[in-house]
Motif scaffolding. Structure first.
Motif, short mmCIF file in Angstrom:
data_model
loop_
_atom_site.label_atom_id
_atom_site.label_comp_id
_atom_site.label_asym_id
_atom_site.label_seq_id
_atom_site.Cartn_x
_atom_site.Cartn_y
_atom_site.Cartn_z
N GLN A 1 0.85 -1.18 0.00
CA GLN A 1 0.00 0.00 0.00
C GLN A 1 0.89 1.23 0.00
O GLN A 1 1.85 1.30 0.78
CB GLN A 1 -0.89 0.00 1.25
N GLN A 2 0.60 2.18 -0.88
CA GLN A 2 1.38 3.41 -0.91
C GLN A 2 0.48 4.61 -0.68
O GLN A 2 -0.47 4.84 -1.42
CB GLN A 2 2.13 3.56 -2.24
N SER A 3 0.81 5.38 0.35
CA SER A 3 0.08 6.61 0.61
C SER A 3 1.09 7.69 0.92
O SER A 3 2.26 7.40 1.23
CB SER A 3 -0.89 6.44 1.79
N LEU A 4 0.65 8.94 0.83
CA LEU A 4 1.57 10.06 1.02
C LEU A 4 2.14 10.08 2.43
O LEU A 4 3.33 10.35 2.62
CB LEU A 4 0.85 11.38 0.73
N ASP A 5 1.30 9.77 3.41
CA ASP A 5 1.79 9.88 4.79
C ASP A 5 2.55 8.64 5.26
O ASP A 5 3.51 8.75 6.03
CB ASP A 5 0.63 10.20 5.75
N GLN A 6 2.18 7.46 4.80
CA GLN A 6 2.81 6.23 5.27
C GLN A 6 3.88 5.69 4.34
O GLN A 6 4.63 4.78 4.72
CB GLN A 6 1.75 5.14 5.48
#
Lengths: 114, 112
Positions: free
Chosen positions: A36-41
């Motif tokens: 999973q790729q997100s800006l915060d994590q």
């Protein structure tokens, strides 16, 4: 082209819903990984399967589950979706053990939860 | 946290210049890998370097690994506008052989 196919490319759904993301690994690759790729994590490892069996688990929520089928394709199921689940979900495959074999990534499924 | 850090977070250079990105980690590794990601696309593997190796080359890319300092660097020589992307360092830590742990990445912008 990495040879890894992910569908759908985009998915927009509402909170509380359930979705299924699909991945076809490169021909001959037995291992499938979900990230999973997100800006915060950043890029977070979720789970790995090898030839149909779960091999390793990472930061995968209980609301998420995955499986790898006999034809080696894999599905990631996300349920009771929350706004924070909005992210890019990547599938990757590898030919062998991670010590010697790089990962080949698909182009991802962009999930938007509204 | 095992992850360590990459620096810089962002790097902007002119075409033709060299770009150096660094990666540090905190616990022992089996191998370290570098990946490139163009905006919104999947990651592409660049180089894998094992813990008993010190340097590897691939075209204009050079990766070094210093296990005593727990750090690695990626050098891109004679950069091109097409090298603009995010670059990630990923580690296979000892004792977690099935997991590849990614850093936050370095955003490289190469200006024509």
């Amino acid at each position: 082209d990495s040879g890894v196919t992910q569908t759908p490319k985009h998915l927009i759904t509402a909170t509380g819903q359930r979705v299924t993301l699909r991945c076809s690994p490169r021909s001959g690759d037995l291992s499938v990984y979900w990230y999973q790729q997100s800006l915060d994590q950043g890029l977070q490892f979720l789970i790995q399967y090898y030839n149909g069996e779960e091999r390793a688990k990472g930061n995968i929520l209980e609301r998420f589950s995955a499986q790898q089928f006999p034809d080696l394709h894999s599905e990631l199921n996300l349920s009771s979706l929350e706004l924070g689940d909005s992210a890019l979900y990547f599938c990757a495959s590898s030919a062998g053990q991670i010590e010697n074999s790089p990962l080949h990534f698909g182009n991802g499924t962009r999930l938007t939860v509204t | 946290s095992q992850q360590g850090e990459e620096d810089p977070q962002a790097l902007s250079i002119q075409e033709g210049e060299n770009a150096t990105m660094n990666c540090s980690y905190k616990t022992s590794i089996n191998n370290l890998q570098w990946y490139r990601q163009n905006s919104g696309r999947g990651l592409v593997h660049l180089i894998l370097i094992r813990s008993n190796e010190r340097e590897k080359h691939s075209g204009r890319l050079r990766v070094t690994l210093d296990t005593s300092k727990k750090s690695s660097s990626l050098l891109i020589t004679a950069s091109r506008a097409a090298d603009t992307a995010s670059y990630f360092c990923a580690k296979v830590f000892r004792g977690s052989n099935y997991k590849l742990t990614f850093g936050k990445g370095t955003l490289l912008t190469v200006n024509p």
